[in-house]
Design a protein around this motif. Structure first.
Motif, PDB file in Angstrom:
ATOM      1  N   LEU A  50     -14.833 123.111  21.077  1.00 23.04           N
ATOM      2  CA  LEU A  50     -14.053 124.323  21.356  1.00 23.04           C
ATOM      3  C   LEU A  50     -12.568 124.083  21.095  1.00 23.04           C
ATOM      4  O   LEU A  50     -11.880 124.937  20.526  1.00 23.04           O
ATOM      5  N   LEU A  51     -12.087 122.911  21.529  1.00 23.73           N
ATOM      6  CA  LEU A  51     -10.688 122.566  21.303  1.00 23.73           C
ATOM      7  C   LEU A  51     -10.400 122.444  19.807  1.00 23.73           C
ATOM      8  O   LEU A  51      -9.367 122.918  19.312  1.00 23.73           O
ATOM      9  N   SER A  53     -12.005 123.956  17.314  1.00 29.82           N
ATOM     10  CA  SER A  53     -12.043 125.293  16.708  1.00 29.82           C
ATOM     11  C   SER A  53     -10.770 126.069  16.991  1.00 29.82           C
ATOM     12  O   SER A  53     -10.202 126.724  16.098  1.00 29.82           O
ATOM     13  N   ALA A  54     -10.302 126.002  18.245  1.00 26.62           N
ATOM     14  CA  ALA A  54      -9.085 126.728  18.603  1.00 26.62           C
ATOM     15  C   ALA A  54      -7.873 126.158  17.855  1.00 26.62           C
ATOM     16  O   ALA A  54      -7.038 126.906  17.319  1.00 26.62           O
ATOM     17  N   TYR A  55      -7.787 124.830  17.806  1.00 28.80           N
ATOM     18  CA  TYR A  55      -6.640 124.184  17.156  1.00 28.80           C
ATOM     19  C   TYR A  55      -6.595 124.497  15.658  1.00 28.80           C
ATOM     20  O   TYR A  55      -5.571 124.940  15.127  1.00 28.80           O
ATOM     21  N   ILE A  58      -5.824 128.296  15.023  1.00 29.20           N
ATOM     22  CA  ILE A  58      -4.418 128.683  15.201  1.00 29.20           C
ATOM     23  C   ILE A  58      -3.554 128.121  14.074  1.00 29.20           C
ATOM     24  O   ILE A  58      -2.659 128.806  13.560  1.00 29.20           O
ATOM     25  N   THR A  81      -1.918 119.945  21.934  1.00 23.33           N
ATOM     26  CA  THR A  81      -3.331 119.624  21.734  1.00 23.33           C
ATOM     27  C   THR A  81      -3.594 118.136  21.961  1.00 23.33           C
ATOM     28  O   THR A  81      -4.593 117.749  22.591  1.00 23.33           O
TER      29      THR A  81
END
Length: 314
Positions: A50-51, A53-55, A58, A81
């Motif tokens: 999840l981290l 994918s978000a990083y 963005i 991050t």
């Protein structure tokens, strides 16, 4: 090959390379967590994905959107991050700490010493928050290993910062040496040819005389001081070679240029000169100066032969 080099060295190419590097290191980190037995804190197994994918998402948004200060936002997201990643890493000391310092070094190599120092300060701030949390859950041996790793990496970053500063200083010195002659304080021949060539077609277009002069004297630095006092702001003076100065005199007819040379001659005996008023707007500046140098061979230090008028360039 040349087109590929241009794409890579362009601003857009650098931004794209940064995104690919961030994605690569994020992928390595998430693979590391995927094969780890556990996290430092008890969290769902999908947390690294999840981290990731978000990083990456963005960073991709910043790459496409490119708002004002997009680079600063991307670097701040790196630090944030990586701070979270350090809290997930169960290793003692955490190997993902190296990614924090890779981010600092890459910013310094791409954006210079100022960005390097800002990122280094940001990394230390992140560590100041993360390390006390980790150390409070670790035994003495693990805490000592983590502190040693932080100290060693910080010392390496300071060393790399010193090297970046040194390289920038050497680059500025090399550029200055290329553009300015240390003996005369005039610009160099390379700078003259690469920057002043536009004067030739310009004066041909406005039908204004542009007179070129080569001056030779055995005490060139002393002559340069006198020339610097006599020329106008619009005139261009350069070190042509070991023995010659080159003068570009815009909006100057032959008679006015001769008057200047006669004044220099009265103060510097032994001076020799060759001059030419350009009448061909298609002539290259370097070609005209070489033509003047060939005409200089006809001069001597005698009073009647110290000045040569070069024939027009065909």
């Amino acid at each position: 090959m040349m087109n590929t080099s241009r794409r890579i060295t362009s601003d857009q190419g650098v931004v794209l390379m940064q995104y690919l590097a961030r994605t690569l290191f994020a992928g390595l980190a998430v693979i590391y967590f995927h094969y780890a037995d556990h996290f430092f804190f008890n969290l769902p197994q999908a947390t690294p994905w999840l981290l990731f994918s978000a990083y990456v998402g963005i960073q991709l948004l910043l790459l496409i959107w490119r708002p004002v200060n997009a680079d600063a936002f991307a670097s701040a997201l790196d630090l944030l991050t990586l701070g979270i990643v350090l809290l997930l890493d169960a290793g003692d000391p955490p190997p993902t700490m190296a990614l924090l310092f890779i981010a600092v070094l890459s910013n310094g190599l791409l954006h210079g010493l100022k960005r390097f120092l800002i990122m280094l300060a940001g990394a230390e701030i992140v560590l100041a928050f993360v390390l006390p949390i980790r150390l409070s859950y670790s035994d003495a041996a693990s805490a000592s290993a983590s502190l040693l790793l932080v100290a060693a990496l910080s010392a390496c970053m300071l060393y790399f910062g010193l090297m970046i500063w040194r390289n920038q200083h050497l680059s500025r010195a090399a550029l200055e040496a290329t553009w300015r002659d240390p003996d005369t304080d005039f610009i160099s021949r390379e700078a003259l040819v690469s920057t002043a060539g536009w004067l030739v077609p310009l004066h041909d277009r406005i039908s204004s005389p542009l007179t070129l002069v080569l001056v030779r004297h055995h005490e060139l630095p002393l002559l340069a001081d006198r020339v610097a006092q006599r020329i106008r702001r619009s005139d261009v003076a350069a070190r042509y070679d070991e023995q010659h100065l080159a003068l570009l005199l815009p909006c100057t007819a032959t008679a006015a240029a001769e008057q200047l040379l006669n004044d220099l001659r009265t103060r510097h005996q032994g001076l020799r000169a060759a001059m030419m008023t350009l009448a061909n707007g298609d002539a290259a500046l370097e070609q005209a100066l070489s033509h003047l140098q060939a005409s200089m061979a006809r001069t001597t230090e005698e009073d009647n032969h110290w000045l040569a008028h070069a024939p027009p360039i065909n």
